[in-house]
Design a protein around this motif. Structure first.
Motif, short mmCIF file in Angstrom:
data_model
loop_
_atom_site.label_atom_id
_atom_site.label_comp_id
_atom_site.label_asym_id
_atom_site.label_seq_id
_atom_site.Cartn_x
_atom_site.Cartn_y
_atom_site.Cartn_z
N LEU A 14 0.86 -1.19 0.00
CA LEU A 14 0.00 0.00 0.00
C LEU A 14 0.89 1.24 0.00
CD1 LEU A 14 -2.55 -1.03 2.79
CD2 LEU A 14 -2.97 -1.05 0.34
N ARG A 15 0.51 2.24 -0.79
CA ARG A 15 1.34 3.45 -0.88
C ARG A 15 0.45 4.68 -0.86
NH1 ARG A 15 5.10 1.71 -6.12
NH2 ARG A 15 5.25 -0.53 -5.56
N ARG A 32 -14.80 15.76 -3.17
CA ARG A 32 -13.80 15.82 -2.11
C ARG A 32 -14.22 14.82 -1.03
NH1 ARG A 32 -14.79 20.43 -0.84
NH2 ARG A 32 -15.62 20.45 1.28
N ILE A 33 -13.35 13.90 -0.69
CA ILE A 33 -13.67 12.91 0.34
C ILE A 33 -13.34 13.49 1.71
CG2 ILE A 33 -13.26 10.57 1.20
CD1 ILE A 33 -14.55 10.76 -1.59
N ILE A 34 -14.29 13.39 2.62
CA ILE A 34 -14.08 13.89 3.98
C ILE A 34 -13.73 12.75 4.92
CG2 ILE A 34 -15.02 15.25 5.88
CD1 ILE A 34 -14.68 16.80 3.27
N THR A 35 -14.49 11.66 4.88
CA THR A 35 -14.25 10.54 5.79
C THR A 35 -14.35 9.19 5.07
OG1 THR A 35 -16.60 10.61 6.42
CG2 THR A 35 -15.02 11.66 7.93
N ASP A 36 -13.59 8.26 5.63
CA ASP A 36 -13.70 6.86 5.26
C ASP A 36 -13.53 6.09 6.57
OD1 ASP A 36 -13.60 4.68 3.14
OD2 ASP A 36 -11.75 4.24 4.22
N SER A 37 -14.07 4.88 6.64
CA SER A 37 -13.78 4.07 7.83
C SER A 37 -13.11 2.78 7.39
CB SER A 37 -15.05 3.78 8.64
OG SER A 37 -15.94 2.94 7.96
N LEU A 38 -12.11 2.38 8.17
CA LEU A 38 -11.34 1.19 7.81
C LEU A 38 -12.17 -0.07 8.04
CD1 LEU A 38 -7.74 1.94 9.13
CD2 LEU A 38 -8.81 2.58 6.96
N CYS A 39 -12.04 -1.00 7.12
CA CYS A 39 -12.82 -2.23 7.16
C CYS A 39 -11.89 -3.43 7.07
CB CYS A 39 -13.82 -2.24 5.99
SG CYS A 39 -14.80 -3.74 5.86
N MET A 40 -12.26 -4.52 7.76
CA MET A 40 -11.46 -5.74 7.66
C MET A 40 -11.39 -6.26 6.23
SD MET A 40 -9.87 -6.77 10.33
CE MET A 40 -9.59 -8.49 9.90
N SER A 41 -12.37 -5.90 5.41
CA SER A 41 -12.32 -6.31 4.01
C SER A 41 -11.08 -5.74 3.32
CB SER A 41 -13.58 -5.87 3.27
OG SER A 41 -14.71 -6.53 3.77
N THR A 42 -10.71 -4.52 3.69
CA THR A 42 -9.52 -3.91 3.09
C THR A 42 -8.26 -4.59 3.58
OG1 THR A 42 -10.72 -1.81 2.99
CG2 THR A 42 -8.34 -1.72 2.65
N TYR A 43 -8.26 -5.01 4.84
CA TYR A 43 -7.13 -5.80 5.36
C TYR A 43 -6.97 -7.08 4.54
CZ TYR A 43 -4.50 -8.91 8.42
OH TYR A 43 -3.58 -9.81 8.92
N LYS A 44 -8.08 -7.75 4.24
CA LYS A 44 -8.03 -8.98 3.44
C LYS A 44 -7.52 -8.67 2.03
CE LYS A 44 -11.95 -10.79 6.03
NZ LYS A 44 -13.42 -11.01 5.99
N VAL A 45 -7.92 -7.53 1.49
CA VAL A 45 -7.47 -7.13 0.15
C VAL A 45 -5.95 -6.99 0.11
CG1 VAL A 45 -7.40 -5.16 -1.42
CG2 VAL A 45 -9.59 -6.04 -0.65
N GLN A 46 -5.38 -6.31 1.11
CA GLN A 46 -3.93 -6.09 1.07
C GLN A 46 -3.17 -7.39 1.33
OE1 GLN A 46 -1.39 -5.71 3.76
NE2 GLN A 46 -2.80 -6.75 5.18
N ASN A 47 -3.82 -8.38 1.90
CA ASN A 47 -3.19 -9.68 2.09
C ASN A 47 -3.20 -10.52 0.80
OD1 ASN A 47 -2.18 -9.82 4.69
ND2 ASN A 47 -4.11 -10.48 5.59
N GLN A 48 -4.13 -10.22 -0.09
CA GLN A 48 -4.30 -11.04 -1.29
C GLN A 48 -3.85 -10.36 -2.58
OE1 GLN A 48 -8.28 -12.72 -1.48
NE2 GLN A 48 -8.37 -12.89 0.74
N ASP A 353 -0.25 1.97 7.31
CA ASP A 353 0.19 1.16 8.46
C ASP A 353 -1.01 0.62 9.23
OD1 ASP A 353 2.85 1.56 7.88
OD2 ASP A 353 3.12 3.19 9.31
N SER A 354 -2.05 1.42 9.37
CA SER A 354 -3.21 1.00 10.15
C SER A 354 -3.94 -0.16 9.49
CB SER A 354 -4.17 2.18 10.36
OG SER A 354 -3.54 3.19 11.13
N ILE A 355 -4.05 -0.13 8.17
CA ILE A 355 -4.70 -1.24 7.46
C ILE A 355 -3.94 -2.54 7.68
CG2 ILE A 355 -5.19 -2.21 5.18
CD1 ILE A 355 -5.90 0.63 4.26
N MET A 356 -2.62 -2.47 7.58
CA MET A 356 -1.82 -3.69 7.64
C MET A 356 -1.81 -4.33 9.03
SD MET A 356 1.29 -3.17 4.91
CE MET A 356 1.80 -1.51 5.31
#
Length: 418
Positions: A14-15, A32-48, A353-356
């Motif tokens: 991730l960069r 313009r994006i104001i907020t996003d919330s981190l999801c375990m789905s994104t954690y799985k994405v960066q693993n695959q 870093d938080s996603i990983m």
């Protein structure tokens, strides 16, 4: 126009980068994006990486923007859509495009996702109704519309026989029935508890289990037995340590000890699946809500109960646009209190870093302020020695220790930009 965004190039790659967006087309919208919330789905994405079915095969050469739980403000509207949208409108995104290839916003595309400062929303997403008007008082709640909509989808997907002598089914959880939420002390479990207590189709009995004492105690504090009782729901919490056999203890809480009409399983653990099935009442519906990372995940279940006791199973992943609209209505009408699960805030700088390390992070949902530069911080542990953070701490104290719209407004006004 330049944007800063978190993009994925491959497994654990991730960069946070700045790059040029293409010019907005006449059938597109710039936001313009104001907020996003981190999801375990994104954690799985960066693993695959590219092996994930929602990601394109050529990631290394054509990275995509992460973040599918986002809320923002429209900045410019192409001529095709000016009759529906205007600059300044707040929106939330429905990531699911309903495509056969499962490609979705915040997973699959190079110019749109929640972990970015600016995005270009393509015609396909707008035509499919994925850009939803939002009038909630805070942006962080807007970023939680998508996870709440997944809970709403699950509650709708359960079904029961209208009559034991007929084959007609009614959709939804059994109103006034017995429900168990197993492994329900994480963010999604918390949303399910809140919704079960406050929605317009409630169980009369709700049992929530969790394997971690501290998380279970936090759930008890946030969603009290007394609050549930005011809404006609008898609520019980049960500690179920990993590896334990909890069937007898939990089943004893069901009406006449005969089991539960609706069971939601929020963890992908083989032994828990098997025990959950043992808790079903006649015509009970088991919703396997957890998303396993292993495509071969399986567990032992009792087919005798399927044949003779009408036990049945559903699995829900994501939500549709109507679920999103229902979630927005819940937030705007204050049916649920999403501040209870918004435990951490951060700027775009700390997203990679938080996603990983997301599974290791304590607390509930992590809210990303995509325009800002701020380290990931527990809202209950702000630094009193820092003037900015101390002011936030004082605002939070006035709101029962929870993140809130007033704190967000101060944060957006005074925090450094990315």
């Amino acid at each position: 126009m330049k944007t800063k965004a978190v993009r994925i190039y491959g497994v654990h790659d991730l960069r946070l980068e700045e790059f040029e967006l293409p010019a907005m087309g006449e059938d597109e919208i710039q936001a313009r994006i104001i907020t996003d919330s981190l999801c375990m789905s994104t954690y799985k994405v960066q693993n695959q990486g590219a092996k994930h079915k929602k990601l394109p095969d050529d990631l290394a050469d054509n990275p995509v923007i992460m973040g599918h739980e986002f809320c923002g403000v429209i900045e410019a509207v192409g001529s095709k859509w000016q009759h529906l949208y205007k600059p300044g409108d707040k929106f939330v995104a429905q990531p699911n495009l309903g495509r056969a290839d499962t490609f979705s916003l915040g997973y699959s595309f190079p110019y749109v996702g929640g972990e970015a400062t600016k995005v270009i929303i393509m015609n396909e997403a707008i035509e499919k109704g994925c850009l939803l008007p939002y009038k909630g008082e805070s942006f962080f709640e807007g970023a939680l519309v998508e996870p709440l909509s997944c809970i709403i989808a699950g509650f709708k997907a359960n079904f029961h026989l209208r009559d034991r002598n007929d084959y007609d089914h009614t959709m939804g959880i059994r109103e006034g029935g017995a429900m168990a939420i197993l492994g329900g002390t994480g963010p999604m479990g918390s949303l399910a508890i809140d919704y079960a207590i406050h929605c317009d189709r409630r169980p009369s009995l709700l049992v929530v289990t969790g394997s971690t004492p501290s998380k279970l105690e936090r759930s008890k504090m946030l969603y009290t037995v007394e609050e549930a009782a005011k809404n006609g729901v008898e609520l019980h919490y049960v500690l179920t340590p990993k590896g334990s056999n909890f069937v007898d203890e939990v089943k004893a809480l069901s009406p006449n000890g005969k089991g539960f009409d609706d069971i939601f399983l929020m963890v992908a653990q083989e032994d828990v699946v098997t025990q959950a099935e043992m808790l079903l009442a006649n015509d009970g519906c088991f919703n396997f809500f957890a998303g396993p990372a292993d495509s071969k995940f399986s567990a032992k279940i009792n087919f005798y109960n399927i044949h003779y006791n009408a036990a049945h199973y559903v699995g829900t992943s994501g939500s549709n646009t109507q679920d999103m609209k229902d979630a927005i209505a819940c937030i705007e009408k204050k049916v649920v209190n999403l501040a209870k699960i918004a435990t951490h805030i951060m700027g775009l700088n700390d997203v990679c870093d938080s996603i990983m390390k997301l599974p290791e992070l304590p607390g509930g949902k992590k809210i990303v302020y995509s325009q800002k530069n701020f380290p990931i911080t527990d809202v209950a542990e702000l630094n009193s020695d820092d003037t900015f953070q101390n002011t936030l701490k004082e605002i939070i104290a006035r709101h029962d220790g929870l993140w809130n719209a007033e704190a967000e407004e101060y944060f957006l006004t005074n925090c450094a930009d990315i």
